[in-house]
Scaffold this motif. Structure first.
Motif, PDB file in Angstrom:
ATOM      1  N   LEU A   1       0.383  -1.186  -0.194  1.00 35.59           N
ATOM      2  CA  LEU A   1       0.336  -0.582   0.010  1.00 35.59           C
ATOM      3  C   LEU A   1       1.142   1.112   0.182  1.00 35.59           C
ATOM      4  O   LEU A   1       1.070   2.585  -0.783  1.00 35.59           O
ATOM      5  CB  LEU A   1      -0.730  -0.429   0.931  1.00 35.59           C
ATOM      6  CG  LEU A   1      -1.803   1.210   1.526  1.00 35.59           C
ATOM      7  CD1 LEU A   1      -3.191   1.091   0.397  1.00 35.59           C
ATOM      8  CD2 LEU A   1      -2.803   1.390   2.312  1.00 35.59           C
ATOM      9  N   PHE A   2       1.578   1.144   0.794  1.00 32.08           N
ATOM     10  CA  PHE A   2       2.252   2.996   1.125  1.00 32.08           C
ATOM     11  C   PHE A   2       3.768   2.951   0.026  1.00 32.08           C
ATOM     12  O   PHE A   2       4.312   3.857  -0.193  1.00 32.08           O
ATOM     13  CB  PHE A   2       3.541   2.437   2.698  1.00 32.08           C
ATOM     14  CG  PHE A   2       2.253   2.805   3.490  1.00 32.08           C
ATOM     15  CD1 PHE A   2       0.865   3.907   3.675  1.00 32.08           C
ATOM     16  CD2 PHE A   2       1.574   1.649   4.521  1.00 32.08           C
ATOM     17  CE1 PHE A   2       0.418   4.052   4.509  1.00 32.08           C
ATOM     18  CE2 PHE A   2       0.457   2.021   5.560  1.00 32.08           C
ATOM     19  CZ  PHE A   2      -0.081   3.006   5.451  1.00 32.08           C
ATOM     20  N   SER A   3       3.753   1.627  -0.909  1.00 32.35           N
ATOM     21  CA  SER A   3       4.961   1.890  -1.607  1.00 32.35           C
ATOM     22  C   SER A   3       4.433   2.981  -2.849  1.00 32.35           C
ATOM     23  O   SER A   3       5.155   3.305  -3.679  1.00 32.35           O
ATOM     24  CB  SER A   3       5.006   0.768  -2.709  1.00 32.35           C
ATOM     25  OG  SER A   3       4.533  -0.462  -2.753  1.00 32.35           O
ATOM     26  N   ARG A   4       3.116   3.127  -2.215  1.00 32.62           N
ATOM     27  CA  ARG A   4       2.378   3.600  -4.080  1.00 32.62           C
ATOM     28  C   ARG A   4       2.675   5.038  -3.214  1.00 32.62           C
ATOM     29  O   ARG A   4       1.382   5.904  -3.456  1.00 32.62           O
ATOM     30  CB  ARG A   4       1.255   3.385  -4.760  1.00 32.62           C
ATOM     31  CG  ARG A   4       1.302   1.885  -5.793  1.00 32.62           C
ATOM     32  CD  ARG A   4       0.232   1.712  -6.594  1.00 32.62           C
ATOM     33  NE  ARG A   4      -0.100   0.666  -5.296  1.00 32.62           N
ATOM     34  CZ  ARG A   4      -2.041   1.013  -4.780  1.00 32.62           C
ATOM     35  NH1 ARG A   4      -2.127   2.148  -5.514  1.00 32.62           N
ATOM     36  NH2 ARG A   4      -2.691   0.989  -3.871  1.00 32.62           N
ATOM     37  N   LEU A   5       2.072   5.154  -2.283  1.00 33.62           N
ATOM     38  CA  LEU A   5       1.478   6.583  -1.309  1.00 33.62           C
ATOM     39  C   LEU A   5       2.604   7.667  -1.217  1.00 33.62           C
ATOM     40  O   LEU A   5       2.554   7.942   0.488  1.00 33.62           O
ATOM     41  CB  LEU A   5       0.722   5.989  -0.424  1.00 33.62           C
ATOM     42  CG  LEU A   5      -0.132   5.338  -0.427  1.00 33.62           C
ATOM     43  CD1 LEU A   5      -1.388   5.372   0.570  1.00 33.62           C
ATOM     44  CD2 LEU A   5      -1.446   6.291  -1.724  1.00 33.62           C
ATOM     45  N   GLU A   6       3.793   7.415  -1.411  1.00 34.53           N
ATOM     46  CA  GLU A   6       4.939   8.201  -0.542  1.00 34.53           C
ATOM     47  C   GLU A   6       4.858   9.851  -1.136  1.00 34.53           C
ATOM     48  O   GLU A   6       5.219  10.167  -0.050  1.00 34.53           O
ATOM     49  CB  GLU A   6       6.475   7.866  -1.439  1.00 34.53           C
ATOM     50  CG  GLU A   6       6.985   6.894  -1.241  1.00 34.53           C
ATOM     51  CD  GLU A   6       7.673   5.822  -1.071  1.00 34.53           C
ATOM     52  OE1 GLU A   6       8.751   5.307  -1.038  1.00 34.53           O
ATOM     53  OE2 GLU A   6       8.046   5.783  -2.841  1.00 34.53           O
ATOM     54  N   HIS A   7       3.518   9.994  -1.363  1.00 34.47           N
ATOM     55  CA  HIS A   7       3.447  11.270  -1.614  1.00 34.47           C
ATOM     56  C   HIS A   7       2.687  12.156  -0.077  1.00 34.47           C
ATOM     57  O   HIS A   7       2.965  13.087   0.158  1.00 34.47           O
ATOM     58  CB  HIS A   7       2.980  11.937  -2.455  1.00 34.47           C
ATOM     59  CG  HIS A   7       1.431  10.976  -3.029  1.00 34.47           C
ATOM     60  ND1 HIS A   7       1.731   9.798  -3.265  1.00 34.47           N
ATOM     61  CD2 HIS A   7       0.282  11.396  -3.134  1.00 34.47           C
ATOM     62  CE1 HIS A   7       0.205   9.727  -3.611  1.00 34.47           C
ATOM     63  NE2 HIS A   7      -0.442  10.685  -3.216  1.00 34.47           N
TER      64      HIS A   7
END
Lengths: 246, 99
Positions: free
Chosen positions: A104-110
């Protein structure tokens, strides 16, 4: 990279965008919200019938917020287990969320880390699956607000359902609450079967650990049997997924 | 008080794996076999949770859980919504117990 980051940070969405995103997330979460209701009620009912207070049932749903391990804790408490065994079994059982969290968080680094840390509490099998399936609706740079909508909707229903179940727990007839005990297994089967349908060899992993779990349950307590079977049985995946790549 | 402590400890060990990737994601590099092992854990956990637990849904009457579970599997296989899977298995288990 940093220059790009700064440019993106300058385009700060307005408050109305955030609330719109939040409602969109909440709408996306409807299937999970509905699916959680009977399970959360079952948990509340079973908790009270196991002898857990209203306060503790609610505390568990709010802070632990992981269905399978909560039912398992009830089981273990019912057979007289207290302490480390429950905590360790919970840890092993919920370790899978680590993998989901990475994904999940690999796509939410922004998204700011403090918001990621809040969202992390909302990761469950179902909310993660939903968030992963709805990538198109979420867009290429989803805000924290839309995830907050999805996760808080599911969480809210889990807590409300637990409270409702715990309140009616003592008036629900034993036959019905026993039948509701099957809700958890129906949920597990409902999650497992589509995965096996999509790729049959996943069934090998599940069957291996199910067999181990049965064997271990003859020699160890239920909690340890589940922990050992999960850790050892999942090694079948090293072989199964290797085969898949060929 | 003991139960409160158990619940808090459960909450901590559940939250840590969920939140850890937020802070360590940039530094993570698993060997391929560990990734496969991690990928298999959800399915292994589900298998270990379903069996033998489902036989004890109704103590002394293992067929209640088995039939309810089979019904759930069939409905799930034909892409029934998870809500239908759950409610149907509760209803079926309840009906079987009446006999």
């Amino acid at each position: 990279m940093t220059a790009m980051r700064e440019e993106q940070l300058q385009r700060v969405p307005t408050a109305t965008t955030y609330s719109k995103d939040y409602w969109q997330g909440l709408k996306l979460a409807v299937p999970v919200i509905l699916g959680y209701l009977p399970i959360a009620i079952s948990f509340g009912v079973l908790a009270v019938q196991t002898g857990i207070s209203f306060f503790h049932s609610l505390l568990m749903s709010m802070t632990v917020y992981a269905g399978a391990s909560q039912f398992m804790a009830l089981n273990m408490l019912a057979i007289g287990t207290v302490g480390l065994e429950i905590v360790l079994a919970t840890f092993i059982l919920n370790l899978r969320h680590f993998v989901m969290s990475i994904s999940l968080f690999s796509r939410l680094e922004h998204i700011p880390k403090r918001w990621q840390a809040v969202l992390a509490h909302g990761i469950t099998d179902e909310s993660f699956a939903l968030a992963s399936m709805k990538r198109e609706e979420l867009g290429s740079r989803p805000t924290a607000a839309i995830y907050l909508g999805i996760f808080s909707g599911a969480f809210g229903m889990w807590v409300i359902g637990t409270a409702a179940g715990a309140m009616i727990g003592n008036v629900v007839p034993g036959a019905l609450s026993d039948s509701m005990g099957i809700a958890l297994y129906a949920l597990f089967i409902g999650l497992l079967v589509p995965a096996i349908r999509a790729y049959w060899k996943i069934g090998i992993i599940a069957a291996a650990s199910a067999g181990l779990s049965w064997i271990f349950s003859m020699y160890f307590s239920e909690g340890w049997a589940i922990v050992l079977a999960t850790v050892i049985g999942s090694f079948a995946g090293v072989w199964v997924f290797k085969e898949a790549e060929k | 008080m003991t139960l409160t402590l158990i619940i808090i400890a459960m909450a901590i060990v559940t939250y840590l794996p969920r939140v850890l990737p937020v802070f360590i994601l940039e530094h993570l590099h698993f060997p391929a076999w560990v990734n496969k092992w991690l990928k298999a854990i959800p399915y292994a956990a589900l298998g270990a949770l379903i069996v033998p637990g489902i036989f004890t849904v109704e103590p002394g009457a293992p067929f209640v859980g088995v039939i309810g579970g089979l019904a759930a599997a069939v409905i799930a296989y034909f892409k029934g919504h998870i809500m239908i899977v759950i409610v149907a298995s509760i209803v079926i288990a309840f009906i079987i117990q009446q006999f």
